[in-house]
Design a protein around this motif. Structure first.
Motif, PDB file in Angstrom:
ATOM      1  N   GLU A  24       0.836  -1.213   0.000  1.00  0.00           N
ATOM      2  CA  GLU A  24       0.000   0.000   0.000  1.00  0.00           C
ATOM      3  C   GLU A  24       0.866   1.257   0.000  1.00  0.00           C
ATOM      4  N   VAL A  25       1.874   1.279   0.846  1.00  0.00           N
ATOM      5  CA  VAL A  25       2.746   2.447   0.929  1.00  0.00           C
ATOM      6  C   VAL A  25       3.575   2.585  -0.347  1.00  0.00           C
ATOM      7  N   SER A  26       4.049   1.470  -0.894  1.00  0.00           N
ATOM      8  CA  SER A  26       4.837   1.505  -2.124  1.00  0.00           C
ATOM      9  C   SER A  26       4.033   2.069  -3.290  1.00  0.00           C
ATOM     10  N   ARG A  27       2.762   1.691  -3.384  1.00  0.00           N
ATOM     11  CA  ARG A  27       1.903   2.246  -4.439  1.00  0.00           C
ATOM     12  C   ARG A  27       1.790   3.767  -4.285  1.00  0.00           C
ATOM     13  N   GLN A  28       1.628   4.238  -3.051  1.00  0.00           N
ATOM     14  CA  GLN A  28       1.440   5.660  -2.798  1.00  0.00           C
ATOM     15  C   GLN A  28       2.723   6.457  -3.022  1.00  0.00           C
ATOM     16  N   VAL A  29       3.842   5.910  -2.561  1.00  0.00           N
ATOM     17  CA  VAL A  29       5.108   6.646  -2.588  1.00  0.00           C
ATOM     18  C   VAL A  29       5.825   6.512  -3.924  1.00  0.00           C
ATOM     19  N   ASP A  30       5.883   5.294  -4.436  1.00  0.00           N
ATOM     20  CA  ASP A  30       6.694   5.026  -5.628  1.00  0.00           C
ATOM     21  C   ASP A  30       5.885   4.859  -6.905  1.00  0.00           C
ATOM     22  N   GLY A  31       4.585   4.561  -6.789  1.00  0.00           N
ATOM     23  CA  GLY A  31       3.765   4.347  -7.974  1.00  0.00           C
ATOM     24  C   GLY A  31       3.594   2.873  -8.289  1.00  0.00           C
ATOM     25  N   ASN A  32       2.586   2.563  -9.074  1.00  0.00           N
ATOM     26  CA  ASN A  32       2.239   1.169  -9.361  1.00  0.00           C
ATOM     27  C   ASN A  32       3.274   0.435 -10.200  1.00  0.00           C
ATOM     28  N   ASP A  33       4.042   1.172 -11.023  1.00  0.00           N
ATOM     29  CA  ASP A  33       4.989   0.524 -11.927  1.00  0.00           C
ATOM     30  C   ASP A  33       6.416   0.501 -11.404  1.00  0.00           C
ATOM     31  N   ASP A  34       6.641   1.014 -10.223  1.00  0.00           N
ATOM     32  CA  ASP A  34       7.994   1.009  -9.666  1.00  0.00           C
ATOM     33  C   ASP A  34       8.441  -0.424  -9.380  1.00  0.00           C
ATOM     34  N   ALA A  35       9.720  -0.690  -9.593  1.00  0.00           N
ATOM     35  CA  ALA A  35      10.241  -2.049  -9.421  1.00  0.00           C
ATOM     36  C   ALA A  35      10.003  -2.573  -8.010  1.00  0.00           C
ATOM     37  N   ASN A  36      10.176  -1.705  -6.994  1.00  0.00           N
ATOM     38  CA  ASN A  36       9.961  -2.137  -5.613  1.00  0.00           C
ATOM     39  C   ASN A  36       8.494  -2.441  -5.346  1.00  0.00           C
ATOM     40  N   THR A  37       7.605  -1.641  -5.935  1.00  0.00           N
ATOM     41  CA  THR A  37       6.169  -1.899  -5.778  1.00  0.00           C
ATOM     42  C   THR A  37       5.805  -3.249  -6.374  1.00  0.00           C
ATOM     43  N   LEU A  38       6.386  -3.557  -7.530  1.00  0.00           N
ATOM     44  CA  LEU A  38       6.071  -4.814  -8.205  1.00  0.00           C
ATOM     45  C   LEU A  38       6.605  -6.014  -7.436  1.00  0.00           C
ATOM     46  N   VAL A  39       7.754  -5.859  -6.792  1.00  0.00           N
ATOM     47  CA  VAL A  39       8.268  -6.930  -5.931  1.00  0.00           C
ATOM     48  C   VAL A  39       7.324  -7.139  -4.749  1.00  0.00           C
ATOM     49  N   SER A  40       6.849  -6.038  -4.166  1.00  0.00           N
ATOM     50  CA  SER A  40       5.912  -6.132  -3.049  1.00  0.00           C
ATOM     51  C   SER A  40       4.612  -6.800  -3.478  1.00  0.00           C
ATOM     52  N   MET A  41       4.178  -6.507  -4.704  1.00  0.00           N
ATOM     53  CA  MET A  41       2.974  -7.120  -5.260  1.00  0.00           C
ATOM     54  C   MET A  41       3.156  -8.636  -5.375  1.00  0.00           C
ATOM     55  N   ASN A  42       4.321  -9.017  -5.849  1.00  0.00           N
ATOM     56  CA  ASN A  42       4.644 -10.438  -5.996  1.00  0.00           C
ATOM     57  C   ASN A  42       4.694 -11.123  -4.633  1.00  0.00           C
ATOM     58  N   ASN A  43       5.282 -10.445  -3.653  1.00  0.00           N
ATOM     59  CA  ASN A  43       5.390 -11.027  -2.313  1.00  0.00           C
ATOM     60  C   ASN A  43       4.013 -11.273  -1.692  1.00  0.00           C
ATOM     61  N   LEU A  44       3.139 -10.282  -1.807  1.00  0.00           N
ATOM     62  CA  LEU A  44       1.803 -10.441  -1.242  1.00  0.00           C
ATOM     63  C   LEU A  44       1.027 -11.527  -1.971  1.00  0.00           C
ATOM     64  N   ALA A  45       1.158 -11.573  -3.297  1.00  0.00           N
ATOM     65  CA  ALA A  45       0.481 -12.609  -4.075  1.00  0.00           C
ATOM     66  C   ALA A  45       0.973 -14.002  -3.672  1.00  0.00           C
ATOM     67  N   SER A  46       2.284 -14.139  -3.470  1.00  0.00           N
ATOM     68  CA  SER A  46       2.848 -15.430  -3.078  1.00  0.00           C
ATOM     69  C   SER A  46       2.331 -15.869  -1.710  1.00  0.00           C
ATOM     70  N   LEU A  47       2.185 -14.909  -0.800  1.00  0.00           N
ATOM     71  CA  LEU A  47       1.655 -15.236   0.516  1.00  0.00           C
ATOM     72  C   LEU A  47       0.197 -15.681   0.420  1.00  0.00           C
ATOM     73  N   HIS A  48      -0.604 -14.954  -0.369  1.00  0.00           N
ATOM     74  CA  HIS A  48      -1.995 -15.360  -0.574  1.00  0.00           C
ATOM     75  C   HIS A  48      -2.058 -16.787  -1.137  1.00  0.00           C
ATOM     76  N   GLN A  49      -1.149 -17.088  -2.052  1.00  0.00           N
ATOM     77  CA  GLN A  49      -1.116 -18.422  -2.649  1.00  0.00           C
ATOM     78  C   GLN A  49      -0.851 -19.484  -1.581  1.00  0.00           C
ATOM     79  N   LYS A  50       0.147 -19.244  -0.744  1.00  0.00           N
ATOM     80  CA  LYS A  50       0.498 -20.213   0.289  1.00  0.00           C
ATOM     81  C   LYS A  50      -0.620 -20.387   1.312  1.00  0.00           C
ATOM     82  N   MET A  51      -1.412 -19.339   1.499  1.00  0.00           N
ATOM     83  CA  MET A  51      -2.518 -19.408   2.444  1.00  0.00           C
ATOM     84  C   MET A  51      -3.783 -19.980   1.803  1.00  0.00           C
TER      85      MET A  51
END
Length: 323
Positions: free
Chosen positions: A122-149
């Motif tokens: 959420e903070v990465s989207r606000q601070v860096d934008g949706n296409d920032d490399a760090n935001t996209l890594v965070s997106m992947n991390n959250l998606a991976s956690l949802h998958q494992k759950m």
């Protein structure tokens, strides 16, 4: 073994030995090998990391990421230092992300990781934008956690958003893009969509071999994942190793042989790069053991069936010789 405790030897940071107190014990949570290499006091690792940000995540000697209790201890110490910083502070974001990853991978605590990963994205989207490399890594991390759950419906749109943006901004064969492609393949594996999973897993592996080399940790992860995919394809459904013991359906020997070959390659590569005691190497060894056991069972069953078929054949009619 994810973390080792040393009795002899000395800490590579303070050059002192171990004591009986928990805080002064020597620990090793990396891929260093030998009787004394890589051991340190956790408190000393924290002090080293305060002066060098890279030391929060990886060992300066073997260059591999910390694992197990060492990784978790460092992540908790880092979060304690930075949690009171402003929400958008990059050190706080890195600390929150590191703790979430450690809780997920080392403590088996996805519920504890979830709010941290959500906050970071959420903070990465606000601070860096949706296409920032760090935001996209965070997106992947959250998606991976949802998958494992098991929250596949929450994971899929995040993976798809991340891949679309990574392909556009980083390129098809960037390391982050390939990591998301590999994770999406594993999501389709978990849902039993093997026809969607296989081309993605094969693509990620081929690109990683070409761009990172055969001994890179990401390449070895792809080899392992493709071996696991072939295991499930051999059974025709997503099935755990434990449940495979009671599986009564037909098993495809060709896919199982492919699984065994890939898992053996993962064991060899991880033993070479990470060491035989590393937890990822042990995971590959465990998976290979199940594949070999299943192969032996199938071959034994096939031989038994063949013998039964032969014994059940009617006797040949006798031919009378002409007199």
């Amino acid at each position: 073994m994810t973390t080792e405790e040393g009795v002899d030897g000395e800490c590579w940071v303070c050059v002192e030995g171990s004591s009986n107190t928990r805080s002064s014990k020597l620990v090793r949570g990396c891929a260093c090998r030998g009787a004394h290499a890589g051991f340190a006091h956790l408190s000393c690792l924290v002090q080293a990391a305060k002066h060098d940000e890279d030391r929060w995540d990886s060992c300066p000697t073997c260059k591999q990421d910390f694992t197990g209790d060492v990784r978790l201890g460092l992540a908790r110490a880092r979060w304690k230092i930075h949690r009171k910083h402003p929400v958008g502070d990059w050190q706080r974001l890195n600390a929150a992300d590191g703790l979430a990853s450690a809780l997920q991978d080392c403590a088996g605590d996805p519920a504890g990781a979830l709010p941290l990963f959500r906050e970071v994205l959420e903070v990465s989207r606000q601070v860096d934008g949706n296409d920032d490399a760090n935001t996209l890594v965070s997106m992947n991390n959250l998606a991976s956690l949802h998958q494992k759950m098991g929250n596949y419906q929450l994971a899929l749109p995040l993976f798809e958003e991340a891949i679309e943006a990574q392909r556009r901004t980083l390129g098809e064969e960037a390391a982050d893009t390939l990591r998301t492609i590999n994770n999406l393949a594993m999501l389709h594996l978990r849902t039993g969509d093997f026809l969607l999973s296989l081309p993605l897993a094969e693509k990620a592996l081929a690109a990683r071999q070409r761009t990172l080399g055969k001994d890179h940790a990401d390449t070895l992860s792809s080899i392992e994942n493709l071996g696991l995919l072939r295991w499930h394809m051999a059974h025709g459904i997503y099935i755990s190793f434990h449940d495979a013991d009671t599986f009564e359906g037909l098993c495809k020997l060709e896919d199982l042989e492919c699984s065994k070959e890939l898992l053996a390659e993962a064991v060899k590569g991880r033993s070479k790069v990470l060491g035989k005691a590393h937890h990822l190497t042990l995971e590959s060894i465990r998976a290979l053991g199940y594949a070999e056991k299943r192969m032996d069972e199938l071959r034994s069953s096939a031989a038994h069936t063949h013998l039964k078929d032969i014994s059940a054949e009617p006797p040949l009619a006798k031919k009378h010789r002409k007199r």
